[in-house]
Design a protein around this motif. Sequence first.
Motif, PDB file in Angstrom:
ATOM      1  N   PRO A 209       0.813  -1.222   0.000  1.00  0.00           N
ATOM      2  CA  PRO A 209       0.000   0.000   0.000  1.00  0.00           C
ATOM      3  C   PRO A 209       0.846   1.272   0.000  1.00  0.00           C
ATOM      4  N   VAL A 210       0.242   2.358  -0.456  1.00  0.00           N
ATOM      5  CA  VAL A 210       0.957   3.598  -0.713  1.00  0.00           C
ATOM      6  C   VAL A 210       1.716   4.123   0.509  1.00  0.00           C
ATOM      7  N   VAL A 211       1.133   4.065   1.692  1.00  0.00           N
ATOM      8  CA  VAL A 211       1.821   4.582   2.885  1.00  0.00           C
ATOM      9  C   VAL A 211       3.086   3.790   3.159  1.00  0.00           C
ATOM     10  N   GLU A 212       2.986   2.473   3.076  1.00  0.00           N
ATOM     11  CA  GLU A 212       4.153   1.624   3.311  1.00  0.00           C
ATOM     12  C   GLU A 212       5.202   1.821   2.222  1.00  0.00           C
ATOM     13  N   CYS A 213       4.745   2.028   0.995  1.00  0.00           N
ATOM     14  CA  CYS A 213       5.682   2.251  -0.104  1.00  0.00           C
ATOM     15  C   CYS A 213       6.488   3.529   0.134  1.00  0.00           C
ATOM     16  N   LEU A 214       5.814   4.583   0.581  1.00  0.00           N
ATOM     17  CA  LEU A 214       6.512   5.839   0.884  1.00  0.00           C
ATOM     18  C   LEU A 214       7.439   5.673   2.081  1.00  0.00           C
ATOM     19  N   ARG A 215       6.965   4.992   3.120  1.00  0.00           N
ATOM     20  CA  ARG A 215       7.783   4.842   4.339  1.00  0.00           C
ATOM     21  C   ARG A 215       9.083   4.130   4.063  1.00  0.00           C
ATOM     22  N   THR A 216       9.053   3.134   3.202  1.00  0.00           N
ATOM     23  CA  THR A 216      10.251   2.324   2.958  1.00  0.00           C
ATOM     24  C   THR A 216      11.027   2.775   1.714  1.00  0.00           C
ATOM     25  N   SER A 217      10.653   3.911   1.151  1.00  0.00           N
ATOM     26  CA  SER A 217      11.332   4.358  -0.064  1.00  0.00           C
ATOM     27  C   SER A 217      12.783   4.744   0.223  1.00  0.00           C
ATOM     28  N   VAL A 218      13.682   4.124  -0.523  1.00  0.00           N
ATOM     29  CA  VAL A 218      15.095   4.499  -0.451  1.00  0.00           C
ATOM     30  C   VAL A 218      15.639   4.885  -1.831  1.00  0.00           C
ATOM     31  N   PRO A 220      13.995   7.058  -4.667  1.00  0.00           N
ATOM     32  CA  PRO A 220      14.924   7.861  -3.872  1.00  0.00           C
ATOM     33  C   PRO A 220      14.565   7.841  -2.379  1.00  0.00           C
ATOM     34  N   TYR A 221      15.529   8.261  -1.561  1.00  0.00           N
ATOM     35  CA  TYR A 221      15.285   8.457  -0.146  1.00  0.00           C
ATOM     36  C   TYR A 221      14.572   9.789  -0.008  1.00  0.00           C
ATOM     37  N   LEU A 222      13.408   9.788   0.648  1.00  0.00           N
ATOM     38  CA  LEU A 222      12.550  10.970   0.739  1.00  0.00           C
ATOM     39  C   LEU A 222      12.692  11.595   2.116  1.00  0.00           C
ATOM     40  N   ILE A 223      13.458  12.676   2.207  1.00  0.00           N
ATOM     41  CA  ILE A 223      13.664  13.326   3.495  1.00  0.00           C
ATOM     42  C   ILE A 223      12.317  13.810   4.042  1.00  0.00           C
ATOM     43  N   GLY A 224      12.016  13.430   5.275  1.00  0.00           N
ATOM     44  CA  GLY A 224      10.752  13.800   5.895  1.00  0.00           C
ATOM     45  C   GLY A 224       9.661  12.769   5.707  1.00  0.00           C
ATOM     46  N   LEU A 225       9.883  11.798   4.802  1.00  0.00           N
ATOM     47  CA  LEU A 225       8.897  10.749   4.569  1.00  0.00           C
ATOM     48  C   LEU A 225       9.474   9.361   4.822  1.00  0.00           C
ATOM     49  N   SER A 226      10.607   9.045   4.211  1.00  0.00           N
ATOM     50  CA  SER A 226      11.217   7.730   4.392  1.00  0.00           C
ATOM     51  C   SER A 226      11.490   7.482   5.869  1.00  0.00           C
ATOM     52  N   GLY A 227      10.998   6.353   6.371  1.00  0.00           N
ATOM     53  CA  GLY A 227      11.198   6.009   7.774  1.00  0.00           C
ATOM     54  C   GLY A 227      10.253   6.709   8.731  1.00  0.00           C
ATOM     55  N   ASN A 228       9.299   7.487   8.206  1.00  0.00           N
ATOM     56  CA  ASN A 228       8.403   8.273   9.060  1.00  0.00           C
ATOM     57  C   ASN A 228       6.944   7.955   8.695  1.00  0.00           C
ATOM     58  N   PRO A 229       6.368   6.931   9.309  1.00  0.00           N
ATOM     59  CA  PRO A 229       5.017   6.495   8.923  1.00  0.00           C
ATOM     60  C   PRO A 229       3.944   7.551   9.139  1.00  0.00           C
ATOM     61  N   SER A 230       4.019   8.318  10.216  1.00  0.00           N
ATOM     62  CA  SER A 230       2.985   9.323  10.472  1.00  0.00           C
ATOM     63  C   SER A 230       3.008  10.420   9.413  1.00  0.00           C
ATOM     64  N   SER A 231       4.201  10.811   8.992  1.00  0.00           N
ATOM     65  CA  SER A 231       4.314  11.826   7.949  1.00  0.00           C
ATOM     66  C   SER A 231       3.768  11.307   6.625  1.00  0.00           C
ATOM     67  N   CYS A 232       4.025  10.019   6.357  1.00  0.00           N
ATOM     68  CA  CYS A 232       3.505   9.408   5.130  1.00  0.00           C
ATOM     69  C   CYS A 232       1.984   9.342   5.148  1.00  0.00           C
ATOM     70  N   VAL A 263       7.278  16.105  -3.923  1.00  0.00           N
ATOM     71  CA  VAL A 263       8.252  17.143  -4.267  1.00  0.00           C
ATOM     72  C   VAL A 263       8.131  18.325  -3.300  1.00  0.00           C
ATOM     73  N   TYR A 264       6.909  18.728  -3.005  1.00  0.00           N
ATOM     74  CA  TYR A 264       6.693  19.840  -2.077  1.00  0.00           C
ATOM     75  C   TYR A 264       7.188  19.485  -0.677  1.00  0.00           C
ATOM     76  N   LYS A 265       6.940  18.248  -0.264  1.00  0.00           N
ATOM     77  CA  LYS A 265       7.322  17.818   1.085  1.00  0.00           C
ATOM     78  C   LYS A 265       8.826  17.776   1.273  1.00  0.00           C
ATOM     79  N   VAL A 266       9.570  17.247   0.304  1.00  0.00           N
ATOM     80  CA  VAL A 266      11.017  17.088   0.491  1.00  0.00           C
ATOM     81  C   VAL A 266      11.770  18.394   0.264  1.00  0.00           C
ATOM     82  N   GLY A 267      11.107  19.390  -0.318  1.00  0.00           N
ATOM     83  CA  GLY A 267      11.706  20.712  -0.417  1.00  0.00           C
ATOM     84  C   GLY A 267      12.911  20.793  -1.328  1.00  0.00           C
ATOM     85  N   ALA A 268      14.005  21.335  -0.799  1.00  0.00           N
ATOM     86  CA  ALA A 268      15.195  21.621  -1.605  1.00  0.00           C
ATOM     87  C   ALA A 268      15.758  20.378  -2.280  1.00  0.00           C
TER      88      ALA A 268
END
Length: 469
Positions: A209-218, A220-232, A263-268
């Motif tokens: 599912p989409v939340v798990e896919c974002l959480r485990t994304s490496v 690319p590694y998504l700063i603010g999302l990867s490893g952060n289930p609540s943010s996802c 893109v908006y979430k990870v910023g720079a």
Amino acid sequence: MGRAEIKRFRRDAEEVAAFLRPRLDGKIRVKVISHTDADGIASAAIMARCLYAYNIPFTVKLGRPPSEEDIGQLGAESHDLYIFLDQGSGQMDVINKHLLARGKEVVIIDHHPGPLIDHPRLSFLNPHTCGLSGSIDVSASGATFSVVEQLDLRFRSLLGLAIVGAIGDRQESPFGFTGVNDTLLKRSVDLGLVRESEGLKLTRRSLVPVVECLRTSVRPYLIGLSGNPSSCRSLVDSLEISHSRLISELGSDAEKKLAEAIVYKVGAQASREEFRNTLWGTILTATTDDLVGPKELGEYAALIDACGNMRNPEIGFALATGDGNYQRDALGLLGAYQEQMLRAMEWLVDKLASFKLASNFRYIYAGNDIDSAILGEMISLAIESALIPVEQPVVGMADTVDGFVKVSARATPALVAAGVNLGQAISRAAAAVGGYGGGHDVSAAARIPRNRLEDFVAELDRAMTGWGR
């Protein structure tokens, strides 16, 4: 590079097929030796399917490029023909010494540079002898497919596996494939074996599912999302997407909105071209049942690559040869590997300030903090995720369990165009400190004595002096 080089490659593939053809009568014993990454596993599976179809007795050994001791042991075995896939070019001297000199026959299908020789009992296919690049124009699986297709057109259905290996070796650029890879993909699309589309290129996009896919994304590694289930969860909720949906099920418009939100979430981080190219692009999907497992070729490459990285390459090989009984095991290994890489990337993000600058490259020594087996992948992911500047090559070093240091180096195609050749530089520097190494111009690895690490850094800096100048 043009049509003449591709034609020469095809002629060489025909010559290897002509060498193999009279030996496919079931009267000889064959051993296949291949690498444990996605390209090596795909290559071995293509060759195994071919040999099985001809009812040839064979065994398969998956492992790192063999040492002289390993090849010496091969020479003492009772096999008649040894087929090296995704390796062998760099071991030509010892193959000659321990196999050819003992009357054994050898086939080498490889895409790494090396000093290949003419010998009546040796047949080889290597893009470097045809004016092609083994880094981007064709992988070992594409080369292996090119040979077996010459034997019988019934193997044409294995085109998907050939492309899987190329994807696993990161040979696809933002602009698509080049050389032989390009011709193989176009043929697979024309034959209706593969379908092209665009979307988020996140691993497991059609598996979890989409939340798990974002959480485990490496990747690319998504700063603010990867490893952060609540943010996802918050991001997915803001788009009113059900947590149970797969990204592959969202549809074009919803998928684009999700990409924009990421893109908006990870910023720079998203301002860098490397990140954007890794996040969104071409999705290749198999349209037939020849591949057992995920239909998206990028996911399939990640799946069998994870088996190798988790030290179970035989599971990926079994799946790639069509044994669906191993699909659950392979998917479990992919999930475990994603978690391992997530921890590695979290470590790297925390240690970005620890990178040091030599004159000609950027490097970090991880000691025992990072498993040496995933070091190269971590460096590649860091580059693709725009976490590290890429105006110079990036080198990582980590301790091995047997007291050595594993070195993994990565460069960008732009650096290679400017004159960087990591394979040559790493080989020279490793040899100077009593180790060994090599690889492609864009990626290379070495194994060196731990007490010579500082000497190696100095030797590598010296070996790379002058590129692009």
